[in-house]
Design an enzyme around this catalytic site. Sequence first.
Site, PDB file in Angstrom:
ATOM      1  CB  CYS A 138      26.945  26.148  48.036  1.00 52.63           C
ATOM      2  SG  CYS A 138      25.722  27.286  48.693  1.00 52.63           S
ATOM      3  CB  CYS A 141      24.097  24.925  50.267  1.00 49.91           C
ATOM      4  SG  CYS A 141      24.116  26.008  48.865  1.00 49.91           S
ATOM      5  CG  ASP A 142      26.227  21.762  51.214  1.00 50.01           C
ATOM      6  OD1 ASP A 142      25.002  21.571  51.356  1.00 50.01           O
ATOM      7  OD2 ASP A 142      26.815  21.626  50.136  1.00 50.01           O
TER       8      ASP A 142
END
Length: 314
Positions: A138, A141-142
């Site tokens: 992701c 997300c990261d």
Amino acid sequence: MTMNEGTTRCLIIGSGPAGYTAAIYASRANLNPVLYEGIQPGGQLTITTEVENFPGYPEGVTGPQLMEDLRRQAERFGADIRRGTVTGVDFGVHPLLVTIDDGTVISADSVIIATGATARFLGLPDESKYSGMGVSACATCDGFFYRGRTVAVVGGGDTACEEALYLSNIAKKVYMIVRKPHLRASKVMQQRVFDKENIELLFNTNTEGLFGEEFLEGAHLIEHAGTDQERRHDILIDGFFLAIGHKPNTDVFKPWLEMDEAGYLKLEGVTSQTNIPGVFAAGDVADPHYRQAVVAAGAGCRAALDAERYLGLL
Ligand code: NDP
């Protein structure tokens, strides 16, 4: 009633942000919901590290802590949260029948499906070794943690292009590892990728392994595998992002519910209503587009309100 039977007004399947938010709303509406956690209690966020984009946490929160908070919030209003995975359903009757892996059969006036989706991985042992230490599925997300670093995205579809473009604005350099000699993504996405100077496409390339002391430091690649042009080489990377598709967790509902060709549940308009009255869905299981915790939480709220309205009509 035997030990192996139960009834509920509202059965929630899944324990990600959608399931727990549905449980918060359904409990506060006095529906006394029963929630089954599924194979991965807490869902996909339990395998991420820091979550910085969920509203209400100005300092950020770890994925597991966020899920623990959502769970406690649902329990505070009396949601009955249970370990167990759904192994079968009969949506041809009312009340609806749901079988759990311990043999329990629950008859439910309404069901909210929040079983989520699972990112596909290549299946290399190194992917789990470096999970949270450089391997991610992701970018939104990261990606932030790779500011100014070098990363690779695996895949050649729209998701891979989107993730590579997103990362190209954060990272210094982005490799795209594409197994075919061309991208599968839509032309417009392909063009955007080609136009980015810091994205380098590695076509006809597969990943054989990853390496690094503690954190990820690089990947072993093979180009033109099995041909006379076969060539092995390494790239040095800090992040390895999988974008080879997601699989919605809908197999158990196949005979009953309408799905798109990828298996995502189809809903009526902007509601959470599936094609079976009393069966609602929320979160990634019905969302191939956004895949965000906050969107899933919103969808869980919507499903609980839809269930409440439906039960008021019974
Ligand atoms: P896709 O199935 O479209 O693409 C998956 C990609 O991963 C393909 O390039 C595929 O390669 C590759 N792949 C699959 N398995 C492996 C493997 N084992 N090793 C290496 N590569 C692999 O999935 P997406 O998630 O990209 O998209 C899903 C759907 O969502 C699509 O319909 C897409 O159009 C849509 N979508 C649309 C977006 C938009 O419009 N902005 C954004 C994101 C998704 P190969 O081509 O060789 O099969």
